[in-house]
Design a protein around this motif. Structure first.
Motif, PDB file in Angstrom:
ATOM      1  N   THR A   1       5.160   5.310   6.138  1.00  0.00           N
ATOM      2  CA  THR A   1       4.934   3.873   6.217  1.00  0.00           C
ATOM      3  C   THR A   1       5.333   3.253   7.556  1.00  0.00           C
ATOM      4  O   THR A   1       5.073   2.080   7.789  1.00  0.00           O
ATOM      5  CB  THR A   1       5.715   3.152   5.100  1.00  0.00           C
TER       6      THR A   1
ATOM      7  N   SER B   1      -6.378   2.206   6.898  1.00  0.00           N
ATOM      8  CA  SER B   1      -5.451   1.687   5.891  1.00  0.00           C
ATOM      9  C   SER B   1      -5.882   2.051   4.498  1.00  0.00           C
ATOM     10  O   SER B   1      -7.068   2.011   4.181  1.00  0.00           O
ATOM     11  CB  SER B   1      -5.362   0.154   5.945  1.00  0.00           C
ATOM     12  N   PRO B   2      -4.881   2.341   3.630  1.00  0.00           N
ATOM     13  CA  PRO B   2      -5.226   2.584   2.236  1.00  0.00           C
ATOM     14  C   PRO B   2      -5.681   1.292   1.587  1.00  0.00           C
ATOM     15  O   PRO B   2      -5.265   0.207   1.961  1.00  0.00           O
ATOM     16  CB  PRO B   2      -3.920   3.087   1.617  1.00  0.00           C
TER      17      PRO B   2
ATOM     18  N   GLY C   1       0.817  -1.208   0.000  1.00  0.00           N
ATOM     19  CA  GLY C   1       0.000   0.000   0.000  1.00  0.00           C
ATOM     20  C   GLY C   1       0.849   1.255   0.000  1.00  0.00           C
ATOM     21  O   GLY C   1       2.054   1.219  -0.140  1.00  0.00           O
ATOM     22  N   ASN C   2       0.185   2.377   0.203  1.00  0.00           N
ATOM     23  CA  ASN C   2       0.857   3.663   0.115  1.00  0.00           C
ATOM     24  C   ASN C   2       1.295   4.242   1.446  1.00  0.00           C
ATOM     25  O   ASN C   2       2.003   5.220   1.488  1.00  0.00           O
ATOM     26  CB  ASN C   2      -0.059   4.676  -0.587  1.00  0.00           C
ATOM     27  N   GLY C   3       0.815   3.705   2.531  1.00  0.00           N
ATOM     28  CA  GLY C   3       1.173   4.244   3.835  1.00  0.00           C
ATOM     29  C   GLY C   3       0.071   5.112   4.405  1.00  0.00           C
ATOM     30  O   GLY C   3      -1.041   5.174   3.885  1.00  0.00           O
ATOM     31  N   TYR C   4       0.397   5.792   5.487  1.00  0.00           N
ATOM     32  CA  TYR C   4      -0.556   6.639   6.187  1.00  0.00           C
ATOM     33  C   TYR C   4      -0.484   8.061   5.651  1.00  0.00           C
ATOM     34  O   TYR C   4       0.567   8.685   5.669  1.00  0.00           O
ATOM     35  CB  TYR C   4      -0.261   6.661   7.687  1.00  0.00           C
ATOM     36  N   ASP C   5      -1.640   8.569   5.197  1.00  0.00           N
ATOM     37  CA  ASP C   5      -1.696   9.959   4.757  1.00  0.00           C
ATOM     38  C   ASP C   5      -1.767  10.842   6.010  1.00  0.00           C
ATOM     39  O   ASP C   5      -1.885  10.343   7.128  1.00  0.00           O
ATOM     40  CB  ASP C   5      -2.869  10.179   3.812  1.00  0.00           C
TER      41      ASP C   5
ATOM     42  N   VAL D   1      12.058   4.257   1.264  1.00  0.00           N
ATOM     43  CA  VAL D   1      11.872   3.952  -0.151  1.00  0.00           C
ATOM     44  C   VAL D   1      13.216   3.557  -0.755  1.00  0.00           C
ATOM     45  O   VAL D   1      14.249   4.115  -0.390  1.00  0.00           O
ATOM     46  CB  VAL D   1      11.274   5.143  -0.938  1.00  0.00           C
TER      47      VAL D   1
ATOM     48  N   THR E   1       2.851  10.873   2.700  1.00  0.00           N
ATOM     49  CA  THR E   1       2.508   9.590   3.330  1.00  0.00           C
ATOM     50  C   THR E   1       3.725   9.040   4.063  1.00  0.00           C
ATOM     51  O   THR E   1       4.864   9.306   3.700  1.00  0.00           O
ATOM     52  CB  THR E   1       2.019   8.556   2.301  1.00  0.00           C
TER      53      THR E   1
ATOM     54  N   ASP F   1       5.425  14.085  -1.336  1.00  0.00           N
ATOM     55  CA  ASP F   1       4.888  12.884  -0.691  1.00  0.00           C
ATOM     56  C   ASP F   1       4.756  13.112   0.816  1.00  0.00           C
ATOM     57  O   ASP F   1       5.766  13.279   1.507  1.00  0.00           O
ATOM     58  CB  ASP F   1       5.820  11.699  -0.978  1.00  0.00           C
TER      59      ASP F   1
ATOM     60  N   ARG G   1       9.224   7.253   6.411  1.00  0.00           N
ATOM     61  CA  ARG G   1       8.969   6.527   5.163  1.00  0.00           C
ATOM     62  C   ARG G   1      10.299   6.016   4.644  1.00  0.00           C
ATOM     63  O   ARG G   1      11.279   6.746   4.625  1.00  0.00           O
ATOM     64  CB  ARG G   1       8.310   7.435   4.131  1.00  0.00           C
TER      65      ARG G   1
END
Length: 190
Positions: A161, A188-189, A34-38, A60, A159, A157, A58
């Motif tokens: 994680t 959750s996304p 997923g993309n993580g927490y906004d 990456v 978001t 970005d 986060r």
């Protein structure tokens, strides 16, 4: 045999100290996939009863050269001055004007030949320089830490994680853990 025992004890002590510094919070949370927490989900988790503080981050993968493995870019809060979770081995006295500070793990510094104070080109908007080199036993391919605010400015970005959570005094860690899990699943996304 004595030399071997001294070496093993020394290494064990260094790793134990390092773990105590980087794993100094009470609970940890990670989004898998997923993309993580906004930002809205981050606010919900921050408001969980029993939580004193949450530091969102986060991670990456970042390819810097085609002939080398990707490093891990870690966007997280970094305190001004000394940050106890970054076990610095060397730090720059000054950085070139107009550059954004980044901190390299020992493996990243070795793999790319970067030194403290040196300008670094990253595939992100902005100009960067090495503010320090830190000890990291977790990632042999190397890692780069950037302030979360600088990461957001360069990428847009917001978001995150992962979260490092400090509990309020007398908070029941099991209850807070269950509440965080429930709120995390609810936000959750897809």
């Amino acid at each position: 045999m004595i030399a071997m025992a001294v070496m093993v004890t020394s290494f064990r002590g260094a790793v134990d100290e390092w773990l105590g510094q980087i794993l100094s919070d009470d609970l940890y949370l990670r989004v898998e996939g997923g993309n993580g927490y906004d930002p809205a989900a981050q606010a919900v988790l921050r408001a969980t009863p029993g939580v004193a503080r949450i530091a969102f981050s986060r991670q990456v993968p970042l390819t810097l050269r085609a002939d080398r493995p990707p490093v891990t870019l870690v966007a997280r809060p970094v305190a001004d001055g000394e940050d106890p979770t970054l076990v610095l081995l060397d730090k720059a006295e000054r950085l070139p004007a107009g550059t954004t500070p980044i901190w390299l793990s020992e493996p990243a510094a070795r793999l790319y030949g970067w030194k403290v104070g040196a300008p670094v080109t990253l595939p992100l908007a902005g100009r960067y320089a090495v503010a320090g080199i830190w000890r990291d036993y977790a990632r042999q391919q190397g890692a780069i830490v950037i302030r979360d605010t600088d990461y957001a400015k360069a990428t847009g970005d917001l978001t995150r994680t992962e979260a490092a959570i400090t509990l309020r005094p007398a908070a029941n860690s099991r209850e807070v853990q269950r509440a965080l899990a429930a709120r995390s699943l609810a936000r959750s996304p897809a």
